[in-house]
Enzyme design. Structure first.
Site, PDB file in Angstrom:
ATOM      1  N   GLN A   1       6.996   6.895  13.551  1.00 50.89           N
ATOM      2  CA  GLN A   1       5.976   5.976  13.490  1.00 50.89           C
ATOM      3  C   GLN A   1       4.936   5.682  14.648  1.00 50.89           C
ATOM      4  OE1 GLN A   1       8.113   3.366  10.578  1.00 50.89           O
ATOM      5  NE2 GLN A   1       6.066   3.007   9.750  1.00 50.89           N
TER       6      GLN A   1
ATOM      7  N   HIS B   1     -13.610  -2.114  15.021  1.00 48.74           N
ATOM      8  CA  HIS B   1     -13.565  -0.590  14.639  1.00 48.74           C
ATOM      9  C   HIS B   1     -13.463  -0.007  15.878  1.00 48.74           C
ATOM     10  CE1 HIS B   1     -14.255   3.261  12.614  1.00 48.74           C
ATOM     11  NE2 HIS B   1     -13.891   2.692  11.582  1.00 48.74           N
TER      12      HIS B   1
ATOM     13  N   GLY C   1     -14.659   6.285   5.268  1.00 45.07           N
ATOM     14  CA  GLY C   1     -13.463   7.102   5.308  1.00 45.07           C
ATOM     15  C   GLY C   1     -13.739   7.613   7.034  1.00 45.07           C
TER      16      GLY C   1
ATOM     17  N   GLN D   1      -6.970  -3.669   8.931  1.00 44.30           N
ATOM     18  CA  GLN D   1      -6.275  -2.580   9.520  1.00 44.30           C
ATOM     19  C   GLN D   1      -4.870  -3.283  10.009  1.00 44.30           C
ATOM     20  OE1 GLN D   1      -4.919   0.197  10.055  1.00 44.30           O
ATOM     21  NE2 GLN D   1      -6.734   1.229  10.958  1.00 44.30           N
TER      22      GLN D   1
ATOM     23  N   GLU E   1       0.937  -1.282  -0.013  1.00 37.39           N
ATOM     24  CA  GLU E   1       0.150  -0.099  -0.136  1.00 37.39           C
ATOM     25  C   GLU E   1       1.009   1.087   0.030  1.00 37.39           C
ATOM     26  OE1 GLU E   1      -3.665   0.143   1.799  1.00 37.39           O
ATOM     27  OE2 GLU E   1      -3.221   1.820   3.292  1.00 37.39           O
TER      28      GLU E   1
ATOM     29  N   ALA F   1     -19.702   2.252   4.338  1.00 47.53           N
ATOM     30  CA  ALA F   1     -18.912   1.491   3.206  1.00 47.53           C
ATOM     31  C   ALA F   1     -19.833   0.482   2.520  1.00 47.53           C
ATOM     32  CB  ALA F   1     -17.494   0.538   3.663  1.00 47.53           C
TER      33      ALA F   1
END
Length: 295
Positions: free
Chosen positions: A213, A150, A110, A177, A17, A125
């Site tokens: 990060q 989520h 989103g 995720q 990605e 979604a």
């Protein structure tokens, strides 16, 4: 090629990605990064939404996806979100993606950021998937999933129910995720299968190779941190090169376990770092599958 076809050809599909640059002046550097990643021969490259979420700022998702498709000869998975968009704008984006020959979309609601709302008919979604399917049936659709649930979901069971809705809406593939403990992934997939979600699931892994990060990604992802991970961070957080090497090793070990454990696919959140992608792919090269005979 549709991503669903890739899963029919390989026991484990490998993907990377990337995210579009925020400035036009960074496009050439981005293209060089993509060329280096293409040399690793991932099955597809996923392209997140442009800066601003709705694709209205920075280099567009479609432009990067078109470069991957037409210049590099790889399949892109273009992200599309409905948060902060309207139906007319979504149709315009879909028209552009279709005209560019893009076949695969990752449909997302989103992030719920201040000042951004989804169109009234596109609150989830799965609603966006139905919207795409109704007007643009040729696109292959993928969806997101969350091994630890989520952040806005009431429970993991509610999350699994949302996956069933995505499956019914036309999704043919799911990508997770990021997570740092593979047990969460295995338990999640097992629970989804028992609930009737039969879609292939790509396991999303992000190598943590810098202190920045740790601050930006780990804290925002809400992924739990297993002892082995926190021990690594504690040992190397003040040693830039040491953390880089340790982060690569941790991600490689995660991916090797996932591949050997029979995951449908592995998805590398490379943060536009071609060197990280190279090092990780080298670490799993001996496990990368070949197409099934006769396919």
């Amino acid at each position: 090629m549709y991503i669903r076809q890739m899963f029919a050809q390989k026991p484990c599909v490998c993907s990377i990605e990337v995210f579009p640059p925020k400035k036009e002046s960074s496009l050439a550097k981005m293209q060089d990064t993509l060329r280096r990643m293409a040399g690793l021969r991932p099955d597809f490259i996923s392209v997140t939404c442009s800066a601003g979420g709705s694709g209205q700022a920075g280099v567009s998702t479609c432009r990067i996806a078109r470069f991957i498709k037409n210049e590099l000869g790889l399949e892109p998975l273009a992200h599309l979100t409905c948060m902060g968009a309207d139906e007319a704008g979504l149709r315009q984006t879909l028209d552009e993606l279709f005209a560019s020959g893009i076949q695969n979309l990752l449909a997302l609601r989103g992030d719920a950021l201040p000042g951004l709302q989804a169109p009234p008919r596109l609150a989830h979604a799965s609603d966006l998937m139905r919207f795409i399917r109704a007007g643009y049936g040729s696109f292959g659709l993928s969806g997101a999933c969350y091994p630890e649930g989520h952040v806005e979901s009431a429970s993991l069971a509610a999350d699994i129910d949302a996956l069933r809705q995505k499956q019914e809406a036309g999704a043919s593939h799911l990508v997770t995720q990021l997570f740092f403990d593979n047990l969460h992934y295995y338990r999640f997939v097992n629970r989804a299968r028992k609930a009737g979600v039969g879609l292939p699931v790509s396991a999303g892994v992000m190598p943590i190779v810098s202190a920045r990060q740790i601050e930006r990604t780990v804290k925002l992802s809400s992924a739990s941190l297993p002892p082995a991970f926190t021990k690594m961070i504690s040992r190397w957080q003040n040693d830039e090169q040491g953390l880089f090497e340790a982060g690569i090793e941790y991600a490689v070990n995660q991916l090797r376990d996932l591949i050997e454990g029979g995951t449908d696919g592995v998805h590398l959140y490379a943060m536009n770092n071609a060197e990280v992608a190279r090092r990780v792919f080298e670490g799993i090269a001996d496990l990368l599958p070949t197409p099934k005979e006769g396919v």
